[in-house]
Design an enzyme around this catalytic site. Structure first.
Site, mmCIF file in Angstrom:
data_model
loop_
_atom_site.group_PDB
_atom_site.id
_atom_site.type_symbol
_atom_site.label_atom_id
_atom_site.label_comp_id
_atom_site.label_asym_id
_atom_site.label_seq_id
_atom_site.Cartn_x
_atom_site.Cartn_y
_atom_site.Cartn_z
ATOM 1 N N GLY A 45 0.849 -1.189 0.000
ATOM 2 C CA GLY A 45 0.000 0.000 0.000
ATOM 3 C C GLY A 45 0.881 1.234 0.000
ATOM 4 C CD GLN B 178 3.457 5.633 2.655
ATOM 5 O OE1 GLN B 178 2.472 5.083 2.191
ATOM 6 N NE2 GLN B 178 4.492 4.965 3.122
ATOM 7 C CB CYS C 166 5.410 1.973 7.090
ATOM 8 S SG CYS C 166 4.883 3.447 6.212
ATOM 9 C CG LEU C 167 6.975 0.967 1.028
ATOM 10 C CD1 LEU C 167 6.429 1.324 -0.342
ATOM 11 C CD2 LEU C 167 8.143 -0.013 0.898
ATOM 12 C CG HIS D 156 -0.360 1.027 7.372
ATOM 13 N ND1 HIS D 156 0.626 0.588 8.229
ATOM 14 C CD2 HIS D 156 0.257 1.859 6.484
ATOM 15 C CE1 HIS D 156 1.775 1.152 7.882
ATOM 16 N NE2 HIS D 156 1.581 1.920 6.824
ATOM 17 C CG HIS E 289 0.401 6.654 5.605
ATOM 18 N ND1 HIS E 289 1.570 7.099 6.161
ATOM 19 C CD2 HIS E 289 0.592 5.335 5.333
ATOM 20 C CE1 HIS E 289 2.441 6.092 6.225
ATOM 21 N NE2 HIS E 289 1.868 5.006 5.738
HETATM 22 CO CO CO Z 1 2.738 3.145 5.613
#
Ligand code: CO
Length: 155
Positions: free
Chosen positions: A46, A51, A89-90, A131, A135
């Site tokens: 995701g 992000q 998480c990235l 999640h 964000h």
């Molecule tokens: Co994330």
């Protein structure tokens, strides 16, 4: 399509309460394509717009079943149950943590063609939706995790 740069924890855009998407046009759809390409490239399941530097309410998800979900202005309208599982998480590389989430969620969202739809999600998809939607409210999983651990890529 283009790869986008992923913002890491500490970047101010990850703390923002993101703005609703007002206009869905070719430029936005092309940005959605870039988000998906970036998510796949970095093996994420995701990715939320903040992000990749845009504080707008939009996420892409593919939990590995080959089904790409694009959620514009998503809202959770129903929740059921609770369960704890591990997340990463990235934007927070190398850190994992146990997070309590609802077991099932119903999310209402707008498609890339402007249609309002509903999605019922459970298990991993429900976790991923929650999640990613966090964000959009400036919340990282490390802010809500019950415990955190550092792991190398091999483990
Ligand atoms: Co994330």
């Amino acid at each position: 399509m283009a790869l986008l740069e992923i913002e890491k924890a500490g970047s101010p855009v990850l703390k923002k309460n993101c703005e609703p998407v007002k206009k869905i046009n070719g430029k936005l759809r092309s940005f959605l394509d870039d988000m998906a390409e970036t998510m796949y490239k970095f093996d994420g399941i995701g990715l939320a717009a903040p992000q990749v530097g845009q504080a707008i309410r939009m996420v892409v998800i593919d939990i590995g079943d080959g089904k790409l979900l694009e959620l514009i202005n998503p809202e959770i309208i129903a929740r059921e149950g609770a369960c704890v599982d591990s997340e990463g998480c990235l934007s927070v590389p190398g850190i994992f943590g146990d997070v309590e989430r609802s077991e099932k969620v119903t999310v209402e969202y707008t498609t890339r063609y402007g249609k309002r739809r509903k999605l019922e999600a459970d298990a991993l998809l429900a976790r991923c939706v929650q999640h990613e939607l966090d964000h959009l409210n400036g919340i990282l999983f490390i802010d809500v995790a019950k415990s955190l651990r550092q792991e190398t890529e091999e483990s």
